[in-house]
Design a protein around this motif. Structure first.
Motif, short mmCIF file in Angstrom:
data_model
loop_
_atom_site.label_atom_id
_atom_site.label_comp_id
_atom_site.label_asym_id
_atom_site.label_seq_id
_atom_site.Cartn_x
_atom_site.Cartn_y
_atom_site.Cartn_z
N ARG A 274 -3.33 0.51 -9.43
CA ARG A 274 -2.45 1.62 -9.05
C ARG A 274 -2.70 2.79 -9.97
O ARG A 274 -2.83 2.63 -11.19
CB ARG A 274 -1.00 1.16 -9.17
CG ARG A 274 0.03 2.20 -8.78
CD ARG A 274 0.64 1.84 -7.44
NE ARG A 274 1.44 2.92 -6.92
CZ ARG A 274 2.77 2.92 -6.93
NH1 ARG A 274 3.43 1.89 -7.41
NH2 ARG A 274 3.41 3.94 -6.43
N PHE B 27 0.85 -1.18 0.00
CA PHE B 27 0.00 0.00 0.00
C PHE B 27 0.89 1.24 0.00
O PHE B 27 1.40 1.65 1.04
CB PHE B 27 -0.97 -0.01 1.18
CG PHE B 27 -2.13 -0.92 0.93
CD1 PHE B 27 -3.27 -0.44 0.30
CD2 PHE B 27 -2.07 -2.26 1.26
CE1 PHE B 27 -4.34 -1.28 0.02
CE2 PHE B 27 -3.14 -3.11 0.99
CZ PHE B 27 -4.27 -2.62 0.37
N VAL C 27 -5.12 -5.51 -2.87
CA VAL C 27 -4.66 -4.51 -3.84
C VAL C 27 -5.05 -5.00 -5.22
O VAL C 27 -4.76 -6.15 -5.58
CB VAL C 27 -3.13 -4.31 -3.78
CG1 VAL C 27 -2.66 -3.39 -4.90
CG2 VAL C 27 -2.70 -3.78 -2.42
N THR D 157 -1.86 3.45 -4.60
CA THR D 157 -2.38 2.08 -4.60
C THR D 157 -3.90 2.12 -4.49
O THR D 157 -4.46 2.94 -3.77
CB THR D 157 -1.80 1.28 -3.41
OG1 THR D 157 -0.38 1.15 -3.60
CG2 THR D 157 -2.42 -0.11 -3.30
#
Length: 189
Positions: free
Chosen positions: A159, A120, A156, A124
């Motif tokens: 990005r 992170f 995640v 992100t």
């Protein structure tokens, strides 16, 4: 006597044996591999009510189920008009809730967690969820700054590659007085 000693040692070895450890999470490159980054279907664009534009590279190599969910919701216009309902300066901006309270989601079932090695960092994009790791649905958040305490606890799936200045201008608050909205979410180009 030797047989008893060997039997005892064998029994002790079985008792002391630990179960096989889970395979370690494979390390993924922080920057998306070229084939993923160059695939237009992995580019999510958010046109914001502030006039800003945010481009996110989705990471199907890291979280295939979450990426497919985001793509499906975008294709159906789900995110259009939704607000960033929780924006904490220095931490993150959260959106994707049709109720605007942090308690809503799509009508699709919740997703199984896809924790991965991506950290992170600033920019992100992660899946927001309730207490259960397997409760992500449609909500997501974009990080303003690194926060290692979220690693291995939230999925995640992308990005920001363009428009962090627009992310920085998302109205703060929980909820914001005049929330920034996603005018249009789209895939491609």
């Amino acid at each position: 006597m030797i047989g008893r000693v060997l039997f005892s040692l064998s029994a002790l070895a079985l008792v002391a044996a630990k179960p096989a450890a889970e395979a370690p999470t494979p390390l993924l490159p922080i920057i998306a591999p070229q084939d993923i980054a160059n695939d237009p279907s992995n580019r999510l664009t958010l046109d914001l009510s502030t006039g800003g534009k945010v481009v996110i590279v989705l990471r199907p190599d890291a979280a295939p189920g979450h990426v497919e969910r985001i793509k499906s919701l975008v294709r159906n216009g789900f995110y259009n008009g939704l607000a960033f309902h929780r924006v904490v300066p220095g931490f993150m901006a959260q959106g994707g809730d049709p109720k605007g309270t942090g308690e809503g989601g799509s009508t699709l079932p919740d997703l199984k967690a896809e924790f991965n090695s991506l950290p992170f960092l600033r920019g992100t994009v992660g899946a927001a969820r309730a207490d259960s790791p397997d409760s992500a649905n449609s909500q997501f958040f974009i990080m303003f700054a690194p926060n290692a305490s979220l690693n291995d606890k939230y999925t995640v799936f992308g990005r920001v590659i363009e428009g962090m200045d627009s992310v920085d201008k998302i109205a703060p608050g929980e909820p914001p007085e005049q929330p920034t909205t996603i005018v249009r979410a789209s895939l491609g180009g």
